[in-house]
Design an enzyme around this catalytic site. Structure first.
Site, mmCIF file in Angstrom:
data_model
loop_
_atom_site.group_PDB
_atom_site.id
_atom_site.type_symbol
_atom_site.label_atom_id
_atom_site.label_comp_id
_atom_site.label_asym_id
_atom_site.label_seq_id
_atom_site.Cartn_x
_atom_site.Cartn_y
_atom_site.Cartn_z
ATOM 1 N N THR A 81 -76.616 30.698 31.971
ATOM 2 C CA THR A 81 -76.530 31.026 33.395
ATOM 3 C C THR A 81 -77.227 32.346 33.712
ATOM 4 O OG1 THR A 81 -74.366 32.047 32.982
ATOM 5 C CG2 THR A 81 -74.370 29.759 33.688
ATOM 6 N N THR A 82 -77.052 33.339 32.842
ATOM 7 C CA THR A 82 -77.723 34.626 33.044
ATOM 8 C C THR A 82 -79.233 34.469 32.900
ATOM 9 O OG1 THR A 82 -75.780 35.797 32.184
ATOM 10 C CG2 THR A 82 -77.845 37.020 32.279
ATOM 11 N N ASP A 127 -69.646 36.949 31.218
ATOM 12 C CA ASP A 127 -70.224 35.693 31.691
ATOM 13 C C ASP A 127 -70.955 35.909 33.013
ATOM 14 O OD1 ASP A 127 -70.661 32.886 31.527
ATOM 15 O OD2 ASP A 127 -69.107 32.602 33.032
ATOM 16 N N ASP A 142 -67.039 27.505 27.653
ATOM 17 C CA ASP A 142 -68.480 27.589 27.403
ATOM 18 C C ASP A 142 -68.849 26.925 26.084
ATOM 19 O OD1 ASP A 142 -68.737 28.958 29.764
ATOM 20 O OD2 ASP A 142 -68.918 30.934 28.850
#
Length: 522
Positions: A91-92, A58, A379
């Site tokens: 998010t990445t 994550d 998530d």
């Protein structure tokens, strides 16, 4: 008086030098999590000061756990954290997009384009995407929802784990659906158990707490009962300050105890007058009260956490009271069932209210595995919530980003000023997602990108993206590789905001810190 004298205790970086260092910080940050993107992404091993380890895929977990000091890097991490808070995925992608936009912006600055012009161009590109992105969506169904949930877990575990987590998340989402067809994620509780395999995880309709009734003689199951929630206890009160009692007669102390017991039993009588069947207290329950509750056929649980009381309150439509004697009829909630059952070798309290509620029991062989599966559930539930709120889906495999980049290039041709270059640079930045996916999958990034662009153009379809398992360009919607509209849109918005904020910085002032000598204790 010059700036040098005023800022003599400050390290200053201005103009292009400041922008260059800020861009380098953003690129370095993206480099730390670049390899985690996509189904072929790799894991990161995090070690804290105490030697505790954490293996995760994550991106936001890696960034928030790492000790990052650079202020610009913290700004990018802030955008990633906001993405996690709003969308729970992407998010990445947010960090990678932001760094690529800044890299392309720096190339324009070197060519003589002012950062303010680039910022305006980026804003124009963002607004164009927001207005056009819905054209590339597909209305989801139950099967696509499941595939989107699995896609959100890409690279975060084996196939069996992804299947289990996605299926249970969809079931839990249905359990907490309100009348307006909105998923109330706050009504989902996650508890963990070690010593089993991930596939043994389960979802239970209602709230499950690792509690057992205070007396086995109490009813094991209550159906269609009334419940009271007490933010306190049913026990003898202790003095609020240090006091001494001077007992002058042998009977005084016994009378004192009898009065205490009488006060406690008065509370029980009040509960019975309200028709209460189930009692849940945040604190303890006195033995005298326990015996009286047992005789009255009332089921009681003590030391229930305040957060769990809040969940029960929402599920059973009950009002938490501070004092039993102040409780009224409208403070009492109703529950369909309240039962003690054995789950995974442990006794649990399962309560189902008229309101929605669900509990996911996460199981795994070790504490580390259970922790990672919990993050997967968190998530996945966020993604499921996005889909139930908005059923429009975008094709995955980088297809939507390439389609939007192609749209921006056509739009850039209509802009007469230098902002045209910024819009084109923004479009180039969007294509980084396909390149990074290809890199992590062991494919040639440039060739893969060109293949996706060519396929979308020749087939006149925006659904074509990169299949990392065979290296081919395929229809992502037909393959079930999709993602919620809200995740992609928020990732682009977050990356744009962070990039523009960094572009507008032309002066960085670092206050010099004096060397501190630690005090030595004797």
């Amino acid at each position: 008086m010059g700036d040098g004298e005023i800022l003599k205790d400050t390290t200053r970086s201005t103009g292009r030098d400041a922008l260059k260092k800020n861009v380098q910080a953003a690129i370095a940050l993206a480099g730390a999590i670049r390899s985690t993107l996509g189904p072929k992404g790799l894991d990161k091993l995090l070690i804290d000061d105490d030697g505790r380890t954490l293996v995760t895929n994550d991106g936001v977990t890696v960034l928030e756990t790492a000790k990052v000091e650079h202020p610009v890097a913290k700004m990018v991490i802030g955008a990633s954290s906001l993405q996690d808070k709003i969308a729970k995925d992407g998010t990445t992608s947010t960090v990678i997009l932001s760094s690529e936009m800044l890299r392309n912006a720096w190339e324009l600055v070197v060519q003589g384009i002012h950062p303010a012009v680039i910022a305006r161009g980026f804003r124009m590109a963002e607004q164009k995407i927001i207005s056009e992105i819905e054209k590339y969506t597909t209305v989801g169904n139950e099967e696509l929802f499941k595939q989107a949930a699995i896609s959100a877990l890409s690279g975060k575990g084996h196939e069996s784990l992804k299947q289990t987590v996605s299926e249970l998340s969809l079931i839990a989402g249905k359990y907490v659906m309100n009348k307006n067809r909105k998923m109330e994620k706050e009504k989902i509780k996650i508890i963990s158990q070690t010593g089993s395999v991930v596939e043994d995880s389960e979802v239970v309709q209602g709230l499950v707490l690792a509690k057992k009734r205070i007396d086995l003689k109490m009813p094991k199951e209550i159906k269609d009962g009334k419940i009271i929630l007490i933010d306190g206890g049913l026990e003898r009160r202790s003095f609020s300050s240090d006091m001494k009692l001077n007992v002058t007669s042998p009977g005084i102390l016994e009378q004192f105890r009898m009065k205490e017991r009488e006060m406690l039993l008065t509370q029980v009588e009040h509960l019975k007058s309200l028709g209460v069947d189930v009692v849940a207290c945040k604190e303890g329950i006195d033995d005298d009260v326990k015996n009286d509750l047992t005789k009255s056929g009332i089921q009681a649980f003590r030391r229930v956490a305040k957060s769990d009381l809040d969940l029960i309150s929402m599920s059973c439509d009950a009002t938490i009271v501070n004092d039993v004697l102040s409780a009224k009829k409208d403070s009492i909630g109703t529950c369909k069932s309240s039962v003690n059952e054995m789950l995974g070798g442990l006794e649990h309290w399962i309560i189902t209210g008229n309101g929605c509620g669900a509990t996911i029991i996460v199981r795994g062989s070790t504490v580390d595995i259970v922790g990672e599966v919990e993050r997967c559930f968190d998530d996945c539930l966020g993604v499921v919530g996005q889909m139930y709120d908005d059923d429009r889906l975008l094709p995955g495999g980088g297809a939507s980003y390439v389609a939007l980049a192609r749209c921006l290039r056509r739009y850039a041709e209509t802009i007469p000023g230098r902002e045209q270059l910024a819009v084109a640079a923004f479009a180039d930045g969007l294509e980084v997602i396909v390149r990074v996916l290809a890199e992590n999958g062991g494919l040639d990034p440039i060739e893969s990108l060109l293949s996706v662009v060519a396929k979308q153009t020749s087939e006149n379809s925006h659904n074509y993206g990169l299949n990392l398992f065979n290296g081919e360009v395929e229809d992502m919607v037909s393959n079930g590789v999709v993602e919620p509209l809200g995740i992609v849109r928020q990732a682009i918005i977050g990356a744009t905001e962070a990039s523009i904020s960094i572009l507008r910085i032309d002066d960085v002032l670092w206050a010099k810190q004096d060397v501190e000598i630690p005090e030595l204790t004797e």
